[in-house]
Design a protein around this motif. Structure first.
Motif, mmCIF file in Angstrom:
data_model
loop_
_atom_site.group_PDB
_atom_site.id
_atom_site.type_symbol
_atom_site.label_atom_id
_atom_site.label_comp_id
_atom_site.label_asym_id
_atom_site.label_seq_id
_atom_site.Cartn_x
_atom_site.Cartn_y
_atom_site.Cartn_z
ATOM 1 N N THR A 1 0.875 -1.180 0.000
ATOM 2 C CA THR A 1 0.000 0.000 0.000
ATOM 3 C C THR A 1 0.903 1.218 0.000
ATOM 4 O OG1 THR A 1 -1.692 -1.195 1.254
ATOM 5 C CG2 THR A 1 -1.853 1.208 1.177
ATOM 6 N N ILE A 2 0.908 1.966 -1.111
ATOM 7 C CA ILE A 2 1.848 3.063 -1.303
ATOM 8 C C ILE A 2 1.209 4.376 -0.853
ATOM 9 C CG2 ILE A 2 3.268 4.284 -2.971
ATOM 10 C CD1 ILE A 2 4.072 1.381 -2.447
ATOM 11 N N ASP A 3 1.949 5.129 -0.045
ATOM 12 C CA ASP A 3 1.527 6.457 0.414
ATOM 13 C C ASP A 3 2.478 7.482 -0.209
ATOM 14 O OD1 ASP A 3 0.762 8.737 1.655
ATOM 15 O OD2 ASP A 3 0.946 8.003 3.703
ATOM 16 N N HIS A 4 2.004 8.179 -1.268
ATOM 17 C CA HIS A 4 2.861 9.133 -1.965
ATOM 18 C C HIS A 4 3.144 10.375 -1.121
ATOM 19 C CE1 HIS A 4 2.882 7.102 -5.894
ATOM 20 N NE2 HIS A 4 1.645 6.722 -5.594
ATOM 21 N N ALA A 5 2.274 10.678 -0.189
ATOM 22 C CA ALA A 5 2.491 11.879 0.615
ATOM 23 C C ALA A 5 3.653 11.717 1.584
ATOM 24 C CB ALA A 5 1.213 12.233 1.379
ATOM 25 N N SER A 6 3.869 10.498 2.075
ATOM 26 C CA SER A 6 4.923 10.265 3.060
ATOM 27 C C SER A 6 6.096 9.461 2.513
ATOM 28 C CB SER A 6 4.350 9.530 4.279
ATOM 29 O OG SER A 6 3.809 8.273 3.887
ATOM 30 N N ASP A 7 6.088 9.156 1.217
ATOM 31 C CA ASP A 7 7.172 8.373 0.604
ATOM 32 C C ASP A 7 7.352 7.029 1.291
ATOM 33 O OD1 ASP A 7 7.491 10.508 -0.996
ATOM 34 O OD2 ASP A 7 9.471 11.092 -0.287
ATOM 35 N N GLU A 8 6.255 6.350 1.612
ATOM 36 C CA GLU A 8 6.320 5.077 2.299
ATOM 37 C C GLU A 8 5.374 4.073 1.655
ATOM 38 O OE1 GLU A 8 7.499 6.207 6.914
ATOM 39 O OE2 GLU A 8 5.423 5.692 6.404
ATOM 40 N N GLY A 9 5.639 2.794 1.943
ATOM 41 C CA GLY A 9 4.769 1.725 1.499
ATOM 42 C C GLY A 9 4.579 0.710 2.595
ATOM 43 N N ASP A 10 3.351 0.419 2.939
ATOM 44 C CA ASP A 10 3.057 -0.592 3.953
ATOM 45 C C ASP A 10 3.086 -1.979 3.321
ATOM 46 O OD1 ASP A 10 2.738 1.465 5.730
ATOM 47 O OD2 ASP A 10 0.550 1.535 5.534
ATOM 48 N N VAL A 11 3.644 -2.948 4.025
ATOM 49 C CA VAL A 11 3.811 -4.318 3.528
ATOM 50 C C VAL A 11 2.934 -5.245 4.354
ATOM 51 C CG1 VAL A 11 5.432 -6.188 3.059
ATOM 52 C CG2 VAL A 11 6.183 -3.808 2.840
#
Length: 785
Positions: free
Chosen positions: A358-368
């Motif tokens: 799940t990619i979060d473009h606002a925080s430059d992170e991706g949940d696995v």
């Protein structure tokens, strides 16, 4: 303006009235006093309306337009159409006090002069348009490209600073390759696909540290890579394949965690040709902007916590945590490691699906999220066999490396499957766990192993035809049933007819006897052999029990023990043509062997070492004398890989203490020479000779070999060139004095196949003796050592 009364008459039922035609004539006449432009407008409208009215159903027209059309006709137009038309023209002239020069000239032209309507007549000047009009007769016009935008010879282009527009909700902005006006961008460029593709990266190496791995993967998957440099449809292919590669590059950015990566695609060229004309584009340029690398956010593992005490070990196997770079390859590999460890920790029914991101473009992170379902821990139960007559459950238990009650381990189950295949009795094997007792109160459950097999042919008929300069021509045949005495009890009958050898024999083997990879062999044969070194007629019985190594299960340690009993009538060789009488030898032996092997391949090693020791206490009766002695032989070989060359060396030493050589049968003495010994010399022709010049054999042996196995690019890299040097000797004493060295050198070829290299060696003796051949040729499967 047309006469509307005339048009009203035309809409009534019946044919076109004469009044309508005359009204139209009056319209044309009245228009003659107006400007040419007004006349053209009125005439066009009249013709259009007349054509439409004549071609439409009259009754329908009457119903649709009677009332509305009458309301639009002014009374002045009905009474005096000619005067009404002149009045309208005068009004328009008053509204437009002045016309352009071109319009005035057109209005003053005679009615019959329609040159202004000719399409290819000269056009008036248009203010602000300074591009030249195309010259008549030319199919296309060339518009010069400003020099600042033209492609340079090295493929670089002068780029202006471009700001990347952030996605909605994002606050960061970045300049893409910012440069000062009039200066070139400092870029890193990689040329691929024979110049068809150029990847242009930002100058900062830290922009994407994984660049080399990224480019290797792109090179393997690129569509441009398959485009030849002189393809006829290169331009169309460049566009299509370039677009495909751009999408590939964007996907690869995401694989390495650069979810804001951008790729700009452009054609390289056109470049001026030798004749001054522009050549077609030669490739595709990809301007690469990786952007920021994303990192792992929250990591969830489904129901992995149900594993209890195993949770910490299993979670550590996943080896991804918050803050790590978001690399899809790493996530996939760690997910696979977790699935493997679950299988090895006793969870045969575990399910580990592919990780979801799940990619979060606002925080430059991706949940696995790895939705693990452990399925419970189990222990081994009984083994069942689908073909008990081929392979019984008890025999499967002997082959397995586990026992009932041990915790399930997927590696052991896979090992069992491969071992069953290695027997050669089955064509396919499937091992399936079946729950017999579920887990309860924290205790593991029990699973049975159902082994399903499909039969393979167990009878084999084989033949061979060969020729050897030392052993002559030979023709052999054999018949074998590999499961005549289940389980894995085989019987083989063989025979050989040749110029120097005749043989008949029967061999019984029991594989996996009293343990895994252990084999019992009983062999009974009779042979008649006539070689240059000796001649022997013998009947022999031999049995052995050994731990085997093979291509599927190469063992680090091997051993064997056995018993041999043979009666033979033998004599030393007769190269002089003088025949001596044969001597009867009765020999018994207890051969023992132990070996160690750390190489990476049984038939084609590239690194590691091997060593073995053979000790065979023997007793013989010959010349009315009983003698005891021992045959001892040590072998060692070493392998080292040096880039494209494998350096291989071999040492062999042997001794035979205990009795005089005359009381040892000639077929059991030490000899040297041949394809597996000192190449260049004939088989068994190195060593002491008797008074007649016949090879006599000896009681001590020493050999040394070195060769360089050089890999080439021929045949897809399957061909090796092997220069070699062999040296050694045989002496009559039990302790060699190393004073009778023989040297052989030559060149070999190896063609590597899936089952081992095919070897062809050509050698020559460097210090031959009388009677030695100048060339020796040796063909075999596998390396020389």
């Amino acid at each position: 303006m047309p006469n509307l009364r005339a048009l009203d008459c035309a809409m009534r039922p019946g044919a076109m009235q004469a009044s309508s035609l005359s009204a139209i004539r009056r319209i044309y006449g009245a228009a003659a006093t107006a400007s040419k432009a007004e006349w053209l407008n009125g005439a066009a409208l009249a013709l259009a309306l007349t054509g439409a009215l004549a071609g439409a159903p009259l009754a329908a027209q009457q119903r649709q337009t009677d009332d509305d059309l009458r309301a639009l006709i002014p009374d002045s137009a009905l009474g005096d159409p000619e005067g009404w038309a002149k009045t309208q023209a005068a009004k328009k002239q008053a509204v437009k006090p002045a016309a352009s020069a071109a319009r005035a000239a057109s209005a003053a032209a005679p009615l019959g002069d329609l040159s202004v309507l000719i399409p290819d007549s000269p056009m008036d000047e248009i203010a602000g348009l300074d591009l030249p009009w195309p010259e008549p007769g030319k199919e296309e016009a060339t518009i010069p490209i400003p020099p600042a935008l033209a492609a340079q010879e090295d493929g670089e282009m002068l780029a202006a600073a471009m700001e990347r527009v952030p996605p909605p909700g994002a606050t960061r902005t970045a300049a893409r390759n910012p440069v000062a006006e009039g200066t070139k961008t400092q870029e890193r460029e990689t040329i691929m696909a024979s110049g068809r593709a150029r990847l242009v990266w930002p100058a900062d190496p830290a922009a994407m540290p994984e660049r080399e791995a990224f480019e290797r993967r792109f090179r393997d998957l690129s569509a441009l890579q398959g485009l030849g440099p002189h393809d006829a449809d290169a331009l169309a292919q460049l566009v299509v394949r370039g677009s495909s590669d751009r999408k590939l590059l964007e996907k690869l950015f995401k694989v390495y965690g650069y979810y804001d990566g951008e790729v700009t695609q452009s054609l390289i060229g056109p470049e001026p040709g030798a004749d001054g004309n522009s050549a077609p584009p030669s490739g595709v340029r990809f301007d690469m902007d990786p952007g920021a690398r994303y990192h792992i956010g929250v990591v969830t593992t489904g129901r992995l916590d149900e594993t209890g005490k195993d949770f910490d070990k299993l979670r550590a196997a996943l080896a991804i945590k918050t803050g790590d770079p978001l690399d899809q390859d790493t996530i996939t590999a760690r997910t696979s490691d977790l699935a493997k460890l679950l299988g090895e920790a006793g969870y045969p029914f575990a399910k580990v699906p592919a990780a979801s991101l799940t990619i979060d473009h606002a925080s430059d992170e991706g949940d696995v999220d790895v939705a693990v379902q452990p399925g419970g821990q189990y222990r081994y139960g009984a083994i069942t066999s689908a073909l008990p007559r081929v392979m019984s459950p008890n025999h499967l238990g002997d082959i397995a490396r586990f026992k009932p009650g041990q915790v399930w381990n997927q590696k052991d189950v896979e090992d069992l499957r491969r071992a069953v295949l290695a027997t050669g009795l089955v064509a396919g094997v499937n091992v399936t766990p079946r729950e017999t007792t579920p887990p309860k109160d924290g205790q593991p459950g029990v699973v049975a192993l159902d082994v399903a097999m499909s039969k393979a042919p167990v009878r084999t008929v084989a033949g061979e035809v060969g020729y050897d300069t030392g052993q002559g021509a030979r023709v052999g045949a054999s018949w074998e049933n590999r499961n005549l005495f289940p389980p894995e009890g085989s019987l083989k009958l063989r025979g050989v007819v040749g110029t120097n050898e005749q043989l008949a024999g029967a061999t019984f083997r029991r594989a996996n006897f009293l343990g895994r990879d252990r084999q019992l062999t009983v062999d009974l044969y009779a042979t008649n052999t006539t070689l240059t070194s000796y001649a022997a007629r013998k009947v022999a019985f031999a049995t052995s029990y050994e731990r085997l190594t093979n291509l599927l299960f190469q063992k680090p340690w091997t051993w064997s023990m056995g018993l041999e009993v043979e009666a033979s009538e033998e004599r030393e060789g007769v190269p002089s043509g003088v025949t001596t009488g044969r001597i009867l030898y009765i020999t018994t032996a207890l051969p023992l062997r132990a070996g160690i092997d750390s190489t990476d391949n049984l038939l084609d090693p590239t690194k590691g070492h091997r060593a073995s020791l053979r000790i065979s206490p023997e007793q013989s009766w010959a010349r009315e004398t009983q003698s005891r002695y021992a045959r001892i032989q040590a072998d060692a070989s070493f392998y080292r890989s040096l880039d494209k060359v494998v350096l291989a060396t071999r040492v062999r030493l042997g001794t035979m203490p205990g009795t005089d050589i005359d009381y040892v049968a000639p077929s059991r003495r030490f000899y040297a020479g041949g394809g597996a010994s000192i190449r260049g010399f004939g088989y068994n022709l190195v060593g002491p000779r008797n008074a007649l010049g016949e090879p006599k054999g000896g009681r001590s042996l020493y050999e040394f070999s070195i060769e360089a196995r050089v890999n080439t690019r021929f045949f897809g890299g399957a061909l090796q060139l092997v220069p070699f040097l062999d040296a050694g000797g045989v002496e009559a004493g039990t302790v060699p004095k190393f004073n009778d060295w023989r040297y052989g050198a030559g060149l070999g070829i190896r063609y590597r196949t899936g089952f081992g290299p095919i070897r062809i060696d050509v050698g020559t003796p460097l210090n031959p003796r009388a009677g030695d051949s100048r060339i020796g040729v040796y063909v075999a499967l596998g390396q020389a050592f």
